[in-house]
Scaffold this motif. Sequence first.
Motif, PDB file in Angstrom:
ATOM      1  N   GLU A  55     -59.184  27.612  59.416  1.00  0.00           N
ATOM      2  CA  GLU A  55     -59.537  26.322  59.783  1.00  0.00           C
ATOM      3  C   GLU A  55     -60.447  25.577  58.877  1.00  0.00           C
ATOM      4  OE1 GLU A  55     -58.867  27.251  64.791  1.00  0.00           O
ATOM      5  OE2 GLU A  55     -60.902  26.675  63.906  1.00  0.00           O
ATOM      6  N   GLU A  56     -61.433  26.106  58.501  1.00  0.00           N
ATOM      7  CA  GLU A  56     -62.361  25.608  57.643  1.00  0.00           C
ATOM      8  C   GLU A  56     -62.165  25.392  56.168  1.00  0.00           C
ATOM      9  OE1 GLU A  56     -66.350  26.661  60.614  1.00  0.00           O
ATOM     10  OE2 GLU A  56     -66.207  27.499  58.369  1.00  0.00           O
ATOM     11  N   THR A  57     -61.277  26.468  55.541  1.00  0.00           N
ATOM     12  CA  THR A  57     -61.248  26.277  54.222  1.00  0.00           C
ATOM     13  C   THR A  57     -59.625  26.003  53.905  1.00  0.00           C
ATOM     14  OG1 THR A  57     -60.714  28.591  53.838  1.00  0.00           O
ATOM     15  CG2 THR A  57     -63.214  27.650  54.001  1.00  0.00           C
ATOM     16  N   GLY A  58     -58.863  26.568  54.676  1.00  0.00           N
ATOM     17  CA  GLY A  58     -57.289  26.389  54.270  1.00  0.00           C
ATOM     18  C   GLY A  58     -56.928  27.720  53.849  1.00  0.00           C
ATOM     19  N   LEU A  59     -57.756  28.765  53.657  1.00  0.00           N
ATOM     20  CA  LEU A  59     -57.446  30.068  53.100  1.00  0.00           C
ATOM     21  C   LEU A  59     -57.030  31.192  53.916  1.00  0.00           C
ATOM     22  CD1 LEU A  59     -60.242  29.937  50.319  1.00  0.00           C
ATOM     23  CD2 LEU A  59     -57.807  29.573  49.942  1.00  0.00           C
ATOM     24  N   ASP A  60     -56.063  31.871  53.473  1.00  0.00           N
ATOM     25  CA  ASP A  60     -55.845  33.371  54.396  1.00  0.00           C
ATOM     26  C   ASP A  60     -56.621  34.473  53.820  1.00  0.00           C
ATOM     27  OD1 ASP A  60     -53.778  32.003  55.720  1.00  0.00           O
ATOM     28  OD2 ASP A  60     -52.650  32.252  54.129  1.00  0.00           O
ATOM     29  N   VAL A  61     -57.288  35.239  54.735  1.00  0.00           N
ATOM     30  CA  VAL A  61     -58.241  36.160  54.351  1.00  0.00           C
ATOM     31  C   VAL A  61     -57.915  37.483  55.054  1.00  0.00           C
ATOM     32  CG1 VAL A  61     -60.143  34.847  53.734  1.00  0.00           C
ATOM     33  CG2 VAL A  61     -59.904  35.889  55.875  1.00  0.00           C
ATOM     34  N   ALA A  62     -57.951  38.708  54.099  1.00  0.00           N
ATOM     35  CA  ALA A  62     -57.991  39.932  54.794  1.00  0.00           C
ATOM     36  C   ALA A  62     -59.511  40.367  54.800  1.00  0.00           C
ATOM     37  CB  ALA A  62     -57.185  40.920  54.081  1.00  0.00           C
ATOM     38  N   LEU A  63     -59.775  41.198  55.753  1.00  0.00           N
ATOM     39  CA  LEU A  63     -61.279  41.707  55.912  1.00  0.00           C
ATOM     40  C   LEU A  63     -61.420  43.103  55.760  1.00  0.00           C
ATOM     41  CD1 LEU A  63     -62.091  39.892  59.332  1.00  0.00           C
ATOM     42  CD2 LEU A  63     -62.180  38.996  57.231  1.00  0.00           C
ATOM     43  N   GLU A  94     -54.705  27.402  49.992  1.00  0.00           N
ATOM     44  CA  GLU A  94     -55.390  26.919  49.201  1.00  0.00           C
ATOM     45  C   GLU A  94     -56.559  26.172  49.618  1.00  0.00           C
ATOM     46  OE1 GLU A  94     -52.754  22.722  48.414  1.00  0.00           O
ATOM     47  OE2 GLU A  94     -51.862  24.679  47.638  1.00  0.00           O
ATOM     48  N   ILE A  95     -57.636  25.769  49.111  1.00  0.00           N
ATOM     49  CA  ILE A  95     -58.796  25.076  49.819  1.00  0.00           C
ATOM     50  C   ILE A  95     -58.256  23.682  50.164  1.00  0.00           C
ATOM     51  CG2 ILE A  95     -61.018  24.380  49.104  1.00  0.00           C
ATOM     52  CD1 ILE A  95     -61.561  26.697  47.561  1.00  0.00           C
ATOM     53  N   LYS A  96     -58.545  23.559  51.443  1.00  0.00           N
ATOM     54  CA  LYS A  96     -58.135  22.295  52.057  1.00  0.00           C
ATOM     55  C   LYS A  96     -59.317  21.997  53.156  1.00  0.00           C
ATOM     56  CE  LYS A  96     -54.440  20.765  54.624  1.00  0.00           C
ATOM     57  NZ  LYS A  96     -53.122  21.017  55.243  1.00  0.00           N
ATOM     58  N   ILE A  97     -59.810  21.085  53.161  1.00  0.00           N
ATOM     59  CA  ILE A  97     -60.569  20.583  54.652  1.00  0.00           C
ATOM     60  C   ILE A  97     -59.466  20.013  55.448  1.00  0.00           C
ATOM     61  CG2 ILE A  97     -62.512  19.358  55.631  1.00  0.00           C
ATOM     62  CD1 ILE A  97     -63.685  19.425  52.654  1.00  0.00           C
ATOM     63  N   THR A  98     -59.372  20.997  56.739  1.00  0.00           N
ATOM     64  CA  THR A  98     -58.526  20.449  57.681  1.00  0.00           C
ATOM     65  C   THR A  98     -59.316  19.626  58.838  1.00  0.00           C
ATOM     66  OG1 THR A  98     -57.309  22.807  57.547  1.00  0.00           O
ATOM     67  CG2 THR A  98     -56.936  21.644  59.544  1.00  0.00           C
ATOM     68  N   GLU A 102     -65.878  18.127  60.596  1.00  0.00           N
ATOM     69  CA  GLU A 102     -67.017  19.236  61.071  1.00  0.00           C
ATOM     70  C   GLU A 102     -67.185  19.498  59.784  1.00  0.00           C
ATOM     71  OE1 GLU A 102     -64.932  22.242  63.323  1.00  0.00           O
ATOM     72  OE2 GLU A 102     -64.321  20.706  65.030  1.00  0.00           O
ATOM     73  N   ILE A 103     -66.332  19.793  58.617  1.00  0.00           N
ATOM     74  CA  ILE A 103     -66.578  20.411  57.181  1.00  0.00           C
ATOM     75  C   ILE A 103     -66.578  19.059  56.404  1.00  0.00           C
ATOM     76  CG2 ILE A 103     -65.981  21.941  55.579  1.00  0.00           C
ATOM     77  CD1 ILE A 103     -66.864  23.358  58.130  1.00  0.00           C
ATOM     78  N   GLU A 104     -67.774  18.800  55.548  1.00  0.00           N
ATOM     79  CA  GLU A 104     -67.779  18.100  54.635  1.00  0.00           C
ATOM     80  C   GLU A 104     -67.245  18.612  53.276  1.00  0.00           C
ATOM     81  OE1 GLU A 104     -71.848  16.463  53.684  1.00  0.00           O
ATOM     82  OE2 GLU A 104     -71.974  15.897  56.161  1.00  0.00           O
ATOM     83  N   GLU A 105     -67.633  19.736  52.877  1.00  0.00           N
ATOM     84  CA  GLU A 105     -67.524  20.144  51.581  1.00  0.00           C
ATOM     85  C   GLU A 105     -67.019  21.924  51.615  1.00  0.00           C
ATOM     86  OE1 GLU A 105     -69.648  19.755  47.181  1.00  0.00           O
ATOM     87  OE2 GLU A 105     -70.646  19.674  49.015  1.00  0.00           O
ATOM     88  N   VAL A 106     -66.316  22.107  50.848  1.00  0.00           N
ATOM     89  CA  VAL A 106     -66.066  23.721  50.619  1.00  0.00           C
ATOM     90  C   VAL A 106     -66.298  24.102  48.851  1.00  0.00           C
ATOM     91  CG1 VAL A 106     -64.389  25.644  50.674  1.00  0.00           C
ATOM     92  CG2 VAL A 106     -64.130  23.663  52.287  1.00  0.00           C
ATOM     93  N   ILE A 107     -67.270  24.830  48.660  1.00  0.00           N
ATOM     94  CA  ILE A 107     -67.423  25.100  47.384  1.00  0.00           C
ATOM     95  C   ILE A 107     -68.211  26.546  46.946  1.00  0.00           C
ATOM     96  CG2 ILE A 107     -68.749  22.658  47.129  1.00  0.00           C
ATOM     97  CD1 ILE A 107     -71.511  23.932  47.319  1.00  0.00           C
ATOM     98  N   TRP A 108     -67.834  26.721  45.784  1.00  0.00           N
ATOM     99  CA  TRP A 108     -68.344  28.142  45.443  1.00  0.00           C
ATOM    100  C   TRP A 108     -69.848  28.066  44.959  1.00  0.00           C
ATOM    101  CZ3 TRP A 108     -65.203  32.169  46.202  1.00  0.00           C
ATOM    102  CH2 TRP A 108     -63.905  31.949  46.406  1.00  0.00           C
TER     103      TRP A 108
END
Length: 147
Positions: A55-63, A94-98, A102-108
Motif C-alpha cells: 500500500e505504501e510503496t507499490g512493492l511486493d516483499v517476502a519476509l 515498482e515504487i509508487k505512492i498509492t 498519507e505518504i509524501e515520499e518513498v526514498i532510499w
Amino acid sequence: MKRVDVAYVLIFDEYNEKVLMVKNKDDKSSYFTLPGGKVEAGETLKEAAIREVKEETGLDVALDGIFTVSEAFFEQKGHHTIFFTFIGRIVGGEIKITFPEEIEEVIWVNGNVAENYMHIPIDLKGMINKKLTTPYIFRGNVVHRST
C-alpha cells in the motif's frame, strides 16, 4: 490504554547499503518511518507487513524474520503500541505512492540514517548492518480441549 500492533519492514537495496523509508504525513507534521502500519483485526503480523509495504510503496516483499520488537506509549492517543519490524526483500512491483494523502515520499536512505528514524538506542547503533533475525512463527488457530 488501547493496545495497537504495528508491523514494519526493513528493506535493503541491492547493494545492502541503503534502506527504504516512507515519509508519512498527518495533520501537523511529516516524519520518516520504515514502510508498515497497523495490524488489522484477523490479520497476522506477516500479512499486515506485506500489505502495508504494498500500500505504501507499490512493492511486493517476502519476509525473512523479525529484526526487532519494541514498544511505546502514545499518551496523547491513549495507545500502547508494539512494533514488530521484519527484514524483507523486494520480489516484485515498482515504487509508487498509492495514498498521497498519507505518504509524501518513498526514498532510499543510508543505514545509519535509517537507524535514527527507527529509534535504535545509541548503544545498539550499527545493529542494522548485522541483519540478524529471529524466526517469525504463526501458530495458527489454537484450540485447547479439556481432558
